[in-house]
Scaffold this motif. Sequence first.
Motif, mmCIF file in Angstrom:
data_model
loop_
_atom_site.group_PDB
_atom_site.id
_atom_site.type_symbol
_atom_site.label_atom_id
_atom_site.label_comp_id
_atom_site.label_asym_id
_atom_site.label_seq_id
_atom_site.Cartn_x
_atom_site.Cartn_y
_atom_site.Cartn_z
ATOM 1 N N THR A 55 64.058 -9.926 69.816
ATOM 2 C CA THR A 55 63.655 -10.829 68.737
ATOM 3 C C THR A 55 63.531 -10.134 67.390
ATOM 4 N N GLY A 56 63.214 -8.843 67.396
ATOM 5 C CA GLY A 56 62.999 -8.159 66.133
ATOM 6 C C GLY A 56 64.147 -7.329 65.631
ATOM 7 N N ILE A 57 65.102 -6.992 66.511
ATOM 8 C CA ILE A 57 66.222 -6.135 66.104
ATOM 9 C C ILE A 57 67.554 -6.840 66.294
ATOM 10 N N LEU A 58 67.813 -7.315 67.513
ATOM 11 C CA LEU A 58 69.126 -7.872 67.819
ATOM 12 C C LEU A 58 69.368 -9.211 67.118
ATOM 13 N N ILE A 59 68.448 -10.152 67.276
ATOM 14 C CA ILE A 59 68.643 -11.489 66.698
ATOM 15 C C ILE A 59 68.716 -11.455 65.171
ATOM 16 N N PRO A 60 67.818 -10.738 64.468
ATOM 17 C CA PRO A 60 67.972 -10.656 63.007
ATOM 18 C C PRO A 60 69.310 -10.070 62.575
ATOM 19 N N HIS A 61 69.825 -9.105 63.345
ATOM 20 C CA HIS A 61 71.131 -8.533 63.007
ATOM 21 C C HIS A 61 72.240 -9.561 63.205
ATOM 22 N N ILE A 62 72.145 -10.342 64.262
ATOM 23 C CA ILE A 62 73.189 -11.326 64.540
ATOM 24 C C ILE A 62 73.209 -12.422 63.475
ATOM 25 N N VAL A 63 72.031 -12.863 63.045
ATOM 26 C CA VAL A 63 71.965 -13.943 62.051
ATOM 27 C C VAL A 63 72.125 -13.430 60.627
ATOM 28 N N GLY A 64 72.260 -12.117 60.466
ATOM 29 C CA GLY A 64 72.504 -11.570 59.135
ATOM 30 C C GLY A 64 71.268 -11.380 58.289
ATOM 31 N N SER A 65 70.116 -11.198 58.913
ATOM 32 C CA SER A 65 68.890 -10.985 58.149
ATOM 33 C C SER A 65 68.861 -9.567 57.590
ATOM 34 N N ASP A 66 68.351 -9.429 56.367
ATOM 35 C CA ASP A 66 68.272 -8.124 55.711
ATOM 36 C C ASP A 66 66.864 -7.542 55.760
ATOM 37 N N GLU A 67 66.001 -8.064 56.618
ATOM 38 C CA GLU A 67 64.622 -7.585 56.690
ATOM 39 C C GLU A 67 64.573 -6.309 57.527
ATOM 40 N N SER A 68 64.840 -5.181 56.869
ATOM 41 C CA SER A 68 64.834 -3.904 57.586
ATOM 42 C C SER A 68 63.432 -3.535 58.059
ATOM 43 N N GLY A 69 62.400 -3.982 57.296
ATOM 44 C CA GLY A 69 61.031 -3.697 57.704
ATOM 45 C C GLY A 69 60.685 -4.335 59.024
ATOM 46 N N MET A 70 61.149 -5.567 59.237
ATOM 47 C CA MET A 70 60.900 -6.256 60.493
ATOM 48 C C MET A 70 61.556 -5.515 61.656
ATOM 49 N N ALA A 71 62.783 -5.045 61.457
ATOM 50 C CA ALA A 71 63.476 -4.302 62.509
ATOM 51 C C ALA A 71 62.739 -3.002 62.815
ATOM 52 N N ARG A 72 62.247 -2.338 61.763
ATOM 53 C CA ARG A 72 61.506 -1.090 61.979
ATOM 54 C C ARG A 72 60.216 -1.347 62.749
ATOM 55 N N HIS A 73 59.486 -2.397 62.381
ATOM 56 C CA HIS A 73 58.253 -2.733 63.089
ATOM 57 C C HIS A 73 58.537 -3.081 64.545
ATOM 58 N N SER A 74 59.588 -3.852 64.779
ATOM 59 C CA SER A 74 59.903 -4.267 66.151
ATOM 60 C C SER A 74 60.355 -3.083 66.994
ATOM 61 N N ALA A 75 61.147 -2.185 66.397
ATOM 62 C CA ALA A 75 61.571 -0.994 67.127
ATOM 63 C C ALA A 75 60.366 -0.136 67.492
ATOM 64 N N ALA A 76 59.448 0.038 66.522
ATOM 65 C CA ALA A 76 58.251 0.824 66.803
ATOM 66 C C ALA A 76 57.405 0.149 67.876
ATOM 67 N N THR A 77 57.282 -1.173 67.808
ATOM 68 C CA THR A 77 56.489 -1.900 68.805
ATOM 69 C C THR A 77 57.106 -1.762 70.192
ATOM 70 N N ALA A 78 58.428 -1.874 70.273
ATOM 71 C CA ALA A 78 59.100 -1.753 71.571
ATOM 72 C C ALA A 78 58.875 -0.371 72.177
ATOM 73 N N VAL A 79 58.991 0.671 71.356
ATOM 74 C CA VAL A 79 58.813 2.022 71.881
ATOM 75 C C VAL A 79 57.352 2.270 72.236
ATOM 76 N N ILE A 80 56.423 1.760 71.421
ATOM 77 C CA ILE A 80 54.999 1.904 71.750
ATOM 78 C C ILE A 80 54.691 1.223 73.081
ATOM 79 N N LEU A 81 55.320 0.084 73.347
ATOM 80 C CA LEU A 81 55.121 -0.591 74.634
ATOM 81 C C LEU A 81 55.653 0.258 75.786
ATOM 82 N N MET A 82 56.778 0.946 75.577
ATOM 83 C CA MET A 82 57.266 1.860 76.613
ATOM 84 C C MET A 82 56.293 3.010 76.823
ATOM 85 N N LEU A 83 55.683 3.485 75.733
ATOM 86 C CA LEU A 83 54.674 4.528 75.857
ATOM 87 C C LEU A 83 53.449 4.017 76.612
ATOM 88 N N CYS A 84 53.044 2.775 76.338
ATOM 89 C CA CYS A 84 51.942 2.169 77.087
ATOM 90 C C CYS A 84 52.297 2.058 78.568
#
Length: 287
Positions: A56-85
Amino acid sequence: MTVIDPETQAGWVAEADAESADDAEEMPLSLRLSIADTLTLGNATCGFMAVYFTTTGILIPHIVGSDESGMARHSAATAVILMLCAAIFDLCDGLVARKLRSSPMGAELDNLSDLISFGLAPAYFVLVYGVVANDAHQKVSAVAAIVVLLAVVLRLARFSCVTMKDGMFQGMPSPFGALTVVSIVLLELPFIPTLLAIIGTAWLMVSRVEYPKPRGVLAVAMLSWIVAAMGLLAAWAFDAPGGQLLLQTGCALQIVLAATIPLFATARRVNTFRGNRREARASAQLP
């Protein structure tokens, strides 16, 4: 109006409670979850949510052409933090199972949860990287993602079948391998070095290299490293000063650890082999 005899009603309630107690006593042990099993289910939940945020935070915004790089960064960090959890849950469920107890299906739950959090989640992260990165090749990245997933499947299957000496794993543990794969992606190296490093990590997971189990001081060190990694990811996600450099430093340290531990293990095996040969020669020279 219906009249209820209190004594009769009390008898029914007592009888119902007795039946419930009998059902609980007759419940098979394999259907009872222990505290360790609950932690294992937390592991699986974190892995699934990591896939969710990656989508929802990286793949879908890229497919729809969203330029919100901050959202992708937050989602990537959240996904990795969840793997750490998930890695923390995986570490704690083993400790709790040794201290208290685990249900008969504890080992199966652990393998299935590890497959989600340390197989599917990092492999999917690699797959999405191949879609969103400018210099990546989608089909090649898909192959690399499949290699990571199959390596974890094979590693977990072998873990269930092969008996190792106490305190050792054969092959890189899947949580450590998953975090290494994600670190390689976040380091943002050129595509070919990234691909080779990911495949190398997958090979280490199915190799015969011995890794120590996280117990005692090593477990504390691993937990401290995971917490520190969460802090680095949070600094990067919120664009803190030096956050990018801190994240790259943490990812590089993770990769260095993944590369050096097999060297220490190999050196230990060589020294053990040489020591055995010297003892054999000394025994042969005795009259």
